[in-house]
Write an enzyme that holds these catalytic residues in place. Structure first.
Site, PDB file in Angstrom:
ATOM      1  N   PHE A  46       5.050   4.337   4.631  1.00 50.64           N
ATOM      2  CA  PHE A  46       5.056   5.787   4.850  1.00 50.64           C
ATOM      3  C   PHE A  46       5.211   6.036   6.339  1.00 50.64           C
ATOM      4  O   PHE A  46       4.833   5.198   7.157  1.00 50.64           O
ATOM      5  CB  PHE A  46       3.747   6.401   4.341  1.00 50.64           C
ATOM      6  CG  PHE A  46       3.688   6.506   2.847  1.00 50.64           C
ATOM      7  CD1 PHE A  46       3.747   5.367   2.052  1.00 50.64           C
ATOM      8  CD2 PHE A  46       3.587   7.738   2.221  1.00 50.64           C
ATOM      9  CE1 PHE A  46       3.705   5.460   0.660  1.00 50.64           C
ATOM     10  CE2 PHE A  46       3.541   7.837   0.834  1.00 50.64           C
ATOM     11  CZ  PHE A  46       3.594   6.700   0.060  1.00 50.64           C
ATOM     12  N   ALA A  54       0.278   3.607 -20.840  1.00 46.08           N
ATOM     13  CA  ALA A  54      -0.196   2.387 -20.179  1.00 46.08           C
ATOM     14  C   ALA A  54      -1.684   2.132 -20.429  1.00 46.08           C
ATOM     15  O   ALA A  54      -2.202   1.106 -20.031  1.00 46.08           O
ATOM     16  CB  ALA A  54       0.082   2.456 -18.692  1.00 46.08           C
TER      17      ALA A  54
END
Lengths: 768, 768
Positions: A592, A473
Site C-alpha cells: 500500500f 468459505a
C-alpha cells in the site's frame, strides 16, 4: 472519438495478416485479409466485393471502405502466430497511417512491433478520447497492457477485451469446445478435458493469505496480478482460476469483486452480474428441492398409502410402471420387484412414505439477494396448505450445497451422483432422506447441465481466467471448481502455471483446498502463495480495530515497526500451516502506498525466517502484471523446488479426531470441546455412514481461534464445536464453531444508490 | 453411424461452395471452400495446409482429410445464395459420392438439388442411425424438413438446428447485432431496430383462440405451424414471436411448451429451461426491490431522522453529496436544493422517510419454482429483525410486474423509466411509493440490461422465432414483447409476416393485445388467427368436463354434430370480438385424429357465417408447415383485405367505464358490480393520477364470464369486480374478477420424476 486510415501497400504474398475492426465500443466485425491468396472474409456485410475483382482492387476496396466507415474507430494488426519467417514489421506499421486523428498512435510504431518475430499491436479508442493501449506479445497469446483510469470500473472499461473466441483459440481450445456467451464470456465444454486427458498437468499454484482484516488483503488482486505477470511479462502459459462472486452483495455493501486496480477480470460488470447464469441455475435447482420436500410432506399428510401409490405410479394407457428413479428407491428399500402390481401393502407403505421429520430438515431455500427479512420465516400459511406451516429460512444462493457440489465435481456423471445423494432431512425413524428419494436427481442435473461448464474470461492484460463456482468459505470449502482447475492444468501444459485462489486465510481456505479440494480432485499442488499486508500484520500486532467504511487509524498509515514485528507472528504461523502440507510457500506482500521500505523489508525478512521459500513485494494493483514480476519469478523457482504433498489427516479417522487435528495443528488450539448437539450429530452421521467424509470447518476467518477479536496467534484456547452438519452430496461434514450468517442484509444506503445504466452508451456506472 | 466420401472434382472457378462438416452430433466445424480464390478457412485446426500448396493440392488435401476423419459423419453442401448463374447441380451431387455407407443418401441426389437455381442439400447423421433429413430452399433461408419421431422431445431432437449465427445472417442481421449464446440461441441487440427504423413494417398477425379447455387448443403449435408454412412452403419472409415459458411448471404438471409435434421451437429443452437467463434476471430484480422495501422499513423504524440522513448522504472524503436518484426524490418532494447541508429538519424528515404503510405493500417476492408453501408466509422472524415481522408471499417470477415491463417496453431508456415508476406501496399519508423512491431504478436497469434483447431461436423447419418475455395472462397482459415484434416486423420487410401469439382466449389475450400491447407499441395489426378445436367446441356445446390427465369421454372421440353446433356459439362470439377491433379473422381448426370430416366442415361453415374471413383445417401438429399451408394462404389473402383497426375504449374514460365496456362488449355481461375494495382503489388510483391507464382484466380464461363452469356464450350475468390493482410501471390497472393463483404447486408425482440427463450423450430425457 478518433479514426485511423489504412494505407494501401504491397503485401508479401506469403504473409497472413488479420485486421480486427472496431465498430464503436465493441469488437464485433473481423475482417480477415489472408494475403497469401487474398482472401477477404467479412463477418458483417459492410463491404460488398464483386467476384471478378483483382487482388489489388479488392484490397483497395476494403481499405477505402474501412477509411470511409465512420463506425470504424480502431483496429488490431495481428501477425500470424505460426509463421516461420520473420515479419517485416516496418511494412505493417507503415500501413497504419495516422492521417486523421493521431492520438495515441505514434507510440505503437516499430518500438513495439519490432520486439520479436511475433509482433502484435493494438489501437483501440475509448469513448472518452483515445487512450494509449498497446498489445504486446506473449508466447502464443496477445496481451493488453496498461492504460489509465481512476476507479476499478473505469480501469476495467478503459481496456477493450479480446474477443473471447480469439482467446479460446489462442489457448488451444478447439471451436467445438467453446460456447460463446456474447463477445466477452464463453463456456468451455468438458469434452476439452477428455481430449487432453493424456497431456501432463501444469504447475498448480494456490493463492491464500494471512488472517485478514475485514477489508480483505488482496488475494483476488494478487491472483490476477501473478497470472498477468507470468503471462504478458514472463511469457509463460498461465491460467487464473477464481470463484464467481455472489450477485446479492454487489447491491449491498460490497459492490463487486474482480480483483482490483490494474489486476482485474474484465469486463467487471459481466463478472459481477449474471455471468452465464450458473448461480441462477443453482437458485432454481436448490429451490426445486425445497419445494419438493414441503410438497411431499404435504401430500403424505393428506393422502392414504393407496392414493399416494396410485398417483406416484399412475396408470398410463392402462399400464403402471416405475420410473428409473423409483426403481432406485425400491432397491434402496431392499424391494426387488419391478412390477408395480406385486407390491405388498407393507412394501407400498415403505415406498410411498419418505416420512420426513420436519424438525430435521437441513435443506434451505435460497436467493441471490441480500434479504435479511428471509433469515427466519414461517411458510405454508395459505389456507391451501391446510395448516401445515413450519419455520424455515432462505440462505444466499452461494451457501447452497449445490454450489459446493458444482465446485467439487469432476464431470456430469459424478455431478448427477452427488446431486442425488444430498441428504435433506431424516425420516422419523432416523434414516437419511436424500434428493434421490424425492425423485429430483435428474431434474437437478438437467438444471445444472450448463453450469458445469467453466466460464472463460480474461484479465485486463488478456490472460485467460476461469470463473467457476463460488461456494461459501465457512459452511462450505470456499474454493473455485475442480473442473476449471483441471481443464486449465491441461491447457497450460507441463511447463505452464495455473493460479487458483482459496477463500479466507490459510487456516481456512488453504486447509480446505488441500484436505477437501485436492483430495477429491487428486491434483498435486506445487506452490502456496501467501498474501500479506503491512496493515493486517499491524492489526495482529495489536493495532486498533479496522472496519469497512471507517478511515484507518494512524497506526496503519505511519511507520510502526514494533507493531508490525509483533503481528508477523500470524504470518509465521500461516507459513507453518502451509509447510505442514509439504508445499513451498512464497509470501506476496501486497504494497500500500503508506507502507515504508523498512516495514516491507521487515515482513520479507520475518517471512523467510519462518520458513518461506521467498517473500517479495508486489505492486500489481497499481502496475498490473509488471508489479508482480518478482512474485512470478519467485513462484517459477518455487515450482522447481522439491515438494512432498501430504494430507493433514486420514479420512478414516473418527470424526472427532479429524476435527481435533485441524484445531490443534492449524489453529493452535489446546483441544476441542463438543457441545451435546455436536456429539449427537457425530454419532448420527457416523451411524448413517458419513463418518469418513473430510471435515469442512465453519469458523470465523478473522482469527486463528473461534473468537474474531483474538488477533496474532491466539494461545491456550479450547475450540467449541457447537453443532455438526453434513453436505453429503458435496462430500464433507461441517462443524459449526460459531454462528454463521448465511443471509446478508442491506444497509441503510445500499450500493444500488450509485448503480445505473447509461441508456445511450449502455455503460454500467457505479459498480465500484 | 455412417460416413460419406467427397470426391475430388473440377469446380468452376466462379462458384463458392460451403461445406459444413458435422463432428458427431454437433454443428461445430465449418470448412469454407471459396473456389473463386481457393480460400480455406478452418474453424477447428483439424486440417493443416502448407502455404505453398496449389489449388488442386489444397482441394485434394481437404477432401482426403475429411474422408479419413472418423469424426466427420455428414455435411451440407450449400450453394451460393446470391449467385446469378444457374448452378450445375449434377456436378455437386456427383461430388457427394456414397462410396461407403449409403443410408439415406440416395434420396438426396439430383431430386432435391435440381429443384431450382438455389439448391441446397443436407445430410446429417444421428447417433441412432442415419435418418433422411433434407434441407430445401426458401427465398433466402435454408429450411429443415420433416423427419420421424414419436414424442415431442424426440421430434425436437431428431432435427438438427441450423447454427443460430447462420440463421441470424440469413434473416439480415449483421454480426454486431447478434450475441451468440452457444449454437442454438442468440440475443439480438436493439441496435438492429435503430438501423432498420426507416424500413416499412411487415404484416402483423396475432394468433388467439376460442375459450379453451384446460388442455389448451394449440395456439403455440398453430403459431409455429403457420410460420413454418409461410416460410419453408410459401417462401415468404416470416417470423414467429412467442413468450418464454416459466421454468417452474416445467417440473410440475405441465412439462414444457414449445408448440408440439412437427410445429415446435427447437431445441425444446433450451426453450423450456434457462434460455438466456431473462427470467432469472427478473427474479433477481424483483427480489432486490422486495429486499429494499423491508430493509428500508426496518432502517426507518430503528433510526432517527439525523442518523438516517447521515447514512443516506454519507461523508466521503469530507464531502456530502446527493446521488442522482436522491436528487430525483428531492425534486419529487418539491425541495429545490442540491447542497446536503442546507436542508431544514423538516425537509430532511421528508427526504429520509418513505414512511411505507406495511399493509399497503403490493410488491411480492418471486421464484421461478412451483412452491405452494410460499403462497403465504411470515417474514422477519429472526432476532436480527427485532420483531418487525409481517405477512408476505412469493409469486412465480412471470407474475412480476418487471416481466410485464419487459414485455411492453420499447427500449432501454423507456425500460429504465418504467422500472423507476413502479408503485410498491402507499405511504402512511396515501402517497404512492415507487421503486425510484427506494433508490433502486438504476440497479434494476443494470440487472435487466441483457434481458431486454430478444432471443432468437428457430422452428423445426428452420423458421426464425423470437422468444421474449412471458407475462401472466391474467394479472398481466399475456403477450410476448413489443420489442421482439418490432424488430421482427422490420426484418421481414413490407411483404413479410410476423406471427405473434396472445395468451388465453380472444376475450382475454387478444383484447389485451389490442388495447394494451398495440396501444403502447403503436403497431397496426393486419390479421387475427383464431384457433378452435372440435373438442373444445363440443365442451361449449354441453359436453362433459375435460381435465388434464383424465381420458376423454366418448362425446369427444366420436362424431356428435349437435353438440358441436351448439358449441360454435363460443366461436361466433370470439370471431365477433375480433371484428370489433376492425381486423379480419381467419379461423384455424386444429384437427385431432378423432375429428370427422362432417364435424370439421360444420365448424368452417359456422365460422364463415359468424363473419370470419375464412376458416380452414390445419394438420401442422402431424405434418409441420405443410399441414398449415391452407391457413397460411388464407392469412396471406386476409392480410390484403381492408382493415380498420380501432381500440375498444378511450383511456381517458373513467376507470369504471373502461371496465364496463370490456365486460359488456367482449364478455357479454349485463353490467359490472364493484366491491367496496375495488371502489376505494379506483378512487385512490384516480387520485394518484393513474386513472388514465388501460385496463388489464384478471378473469378466468375458461369462460367468457367470471364463472369457469359457464361454457358457450353465458348470458344474463353481472361481472363482479372484487378489487383493483395497479402495475404503474408496466402501465395498466388490473381489476380482479376472481381469485388469481400466482404461485402454482407441485402434484404428488411431479414431472421431474421422468426428467433426467444422460451423462454420456448429454441428452435431456423426459421433458415431455
Amino acid at each position: 472519438m478518433c479514426s485511423f486510415l489504412l494505407k494501401r501497400m504491397d503485401w508479401n504474398e506469403s504473409e497472413q495478416i488479420i485486421f480486427y475492426i472496431f465498430l464503436s465500443m465493441s469488437f464485433k466485425t473481423k475482417i480477415t485479409f489472408e494475403y497469401s491468396h487474398l482472401q477477404i472474409g467479412i463477418d458483417a456485410n459492410h463491404i460488398k466485393l464483386p467476384n471478378t475483382a483483382t487482388e489489388a482492387e479488392v484490397s483497395d476496396l476494403c481499405i477505402t471502405a474501412l477509411n470511409e466507415n465512420p463506425a470504424v474507430h480502431g483496429f488490431i494488426v495481428q501477425l500470424p502466430l505460426d509463421s516461420n519467417k520473420p515479419i517485416n514489421t516496418e511494412k505493417i506499421t507503415n500501413a497504419v497511417a495516422p492521417e486523421k486523428d493521431v492520438d495515441g498512435l505514434s507510440s505503437i510504431n516499430a518500438g513495439k512491433l519490432s520486439r520479436g518475430d511475433l509482433g502484435d499491436c493494438f489501437i483501440p479508442c475509448t469513448p472518452k478520447g483515445c487512450m494509449e493501449l498497446i498489445r504486446q506479445t506473449g508466447k502464443e497469446l496477445t496481451y493488453l497492457l496498461k492504460t489509465n483510469g481512476s476507479s476499478d470500473i473505469e480501469i476495467s472499461r478503459s481496456y477493450m477485451p479480446k474477443p473471447i473466441g480469439q482467446l479460446a483459440k489462442e489457448i488451444g481450445l478447439i471451436s467445438e469446445e467453446v460456447e460463446l456467451y456474447g463477445q466477452t464470456k464463453a463456456k468451455v465444454l468438458l469434452s476439452a478435458l477428455k481430449r487432453l486427458k493424456d497431456k501432463p498437468d501444469g504447475k498448480y499454484v494456490v493463492v491464500t493469505g494471512i488472517t485478514p482484516t475485514p477489508l480483505g488483503e488482496g488475494k483476488s488482486t494478487t491472483t490476477m496480478g501473478l497470472a498477468q505477470a507470468l503471462g504478458a511479462h514472463l511469457h509463460q502459459n498461465v491460467f487464473a482460476c477464481v470463484r464467481q462472486p455472489s450477485q446479492g452483495p454487489t447491491f449491498g455493501i460490497k459492490g463487486g469483486a474482480a480483483g482490483g486496480g490494474y489486476s482485474q477480470v474484465i469486463p467487471m460488470e459481466e463478472f459481477n452480474l449474471h455471468l452465464t447464469g450458473d448461480i441462477h441455475a443453482i437458485t432454481a435447482a436448490s429451490n426445486l428441492v425445497a419445494a419438493a420436500i414441503d410438497a411431499r410432506i404435504f401430500h403424505e399428510l393428506t393422502q392414504t398409502d393407496q392414493a399416494l401409490y396410485t398417483r406416484l405410479v399412475p396408470l398410463i394407457n392402462g399400464i403402471r410402471q416405475f420410473s428409473d428413479i423409483q426403481i432406485r428407491r425400491l432397491q434402496k428399500l431392499g424391494i426387488r420387484k419391478m412390477e408395480p402390481t406385486t407390491l405388498t401393502e407393507e412394501e407400498m407403505h415403505k415406498f410411498v412414505r419418505l416420512d420426513i421429520d420436519p424438525t430435521t430438515i437441513t435443506w434451505q431455500r435460497v436467493l441471490d439477494t441480500n434479504d435479511r427479512f428471509l433469515r427466519s420465516i414461517t411458510i405454508g400459511q395459505s389456507p391451501t396448505e391446510k395448516g401445515f406451516s413450519r419455520t424455515a429460512q432462505f440462505d444466499i444462493t452461494v451457501a447452497s450445497e449445490i454450489m459446493a457440489v458444482l465446485a467439487l465435481t469432476d464431470g456430469l456423471e459424478d455431478m448427477r451422483r452427488r446431486l442425488g445423494r444430498m441428504v435433506v432431512a431424516s425420516s422419523k425413524t432416523g434414516e437419511p432422506v436424500t434428493t434421490d428419494d424425492l425423485g429430483v436427481t435428474g431434474a437437478l442435473t438437467v438444471l445444472m447441465k450448463d453450469a458445469i461448464k467453466p466460464n472463460l474470461m480474461q484479465t485486463l492484460e488478456g490472460t485467460p481466467v476461469f470463473v467457476h463456482a463460488g461456494p461459501f468459505a465457512n459452511i462450505a470449502h470456499g474454493n473455485s471448481s475442480v473442473l476449471a482447475d483441471k481443464i486449465a492444468l491441461k491447457l497450460v501444459g507441463q511447463e505452464g502455471f495455473v493460479v487458483t485462489e482459496a477463500g479466507f486465510g490459510a487456516d481456512i481456505g488453504m486447509e480446505k483446498f488441500f484436505n477437501i479440494k485436492c483430495r477429491y480432485s487428486g491434483l498435486q499442488p506445487h506452490v502456496v502463495v501467501l498474501v500479506a499486508t503491512v496493515r493486517a500484520l499491524k492489526m495482529h500486532g495489536g493495532g486498533p480495530t479496522v472496519s469497512a467504511g471507517v478511515p484507518l487509524p494512524k497506526e496503519y498509515t505511519e511507520e510502526n515497526l514494533q507493531l508490525l514485528a509483533n503481528g508477523c507472528s500470524n504470518l509465521s504461523k500461516q507459513i507453518q500451516n502451509a509447510r505442514i502440507f509439504g508445499i513451498p510457500v512464497v509470501v506476496a506482500v501486497n504494497v500500500f502506498k503508506t507502507d515504508t521500505e523498512a516495514e516491507l523489508d521487515l515482513v520479507a525478512q520475518m517471512a523467510k525466517e519462518a520458513g518461506a521459500f521467498n517473500a517479495v513485494k508486489c505492486t500489481h494493483w497499481a502496475e498490473g502484471g509488471k508489479g508482480a514480476l518478482a512474485l512470478a519469478q519467485a513462484v517459477q523457482r518455487a515450482s522447481q523446488a522439491p515438494s512432498h504433498f501430504k494430507f493433514l489427516y486420514n479420512v478414516e479417522l473418527p470424526v472427532m479426531d479429524k476435527i481435533r487435528i485441524i484445531a490443534q495443528q492449524i489453529y493452535g488450539a489446546d483441544d476441542i470441546e463438543l457441545f451435546p448437539e455436536a456429539e449427537q450429530k457425530i454419532i448420527l452421521y457416523t451411524k448413517q455412514g458419513f463418518g469418513n467424509l473430510p471435515i469442512c470447518m465453519a469458523k470465523t476467518h478473522l482469527s486463528l481461534s473461534h473468537d474474531p477479536e483474538r488477533k496474532g496467534v491466539p494461545k491456550g484456547f479450547v475450540l467449541p464445536i457447537r453443532d455438526v452438519r453434513a453436505s453429503v452430496g458435496a462430500g464433507f461434514l461441517y462443524p459449526l464453531i460459531g454462528t454463521m450468517s448465511t443471509m446478508p442484509g442491506l444497509p441503510t444506503r445500499p450500493c444500488f444508490y450509485d448503480i445505473d445504466l447509461d441508456p445511450v452508451t449502455e455503460e454500467v456506472n457505479g459498480l465500484f
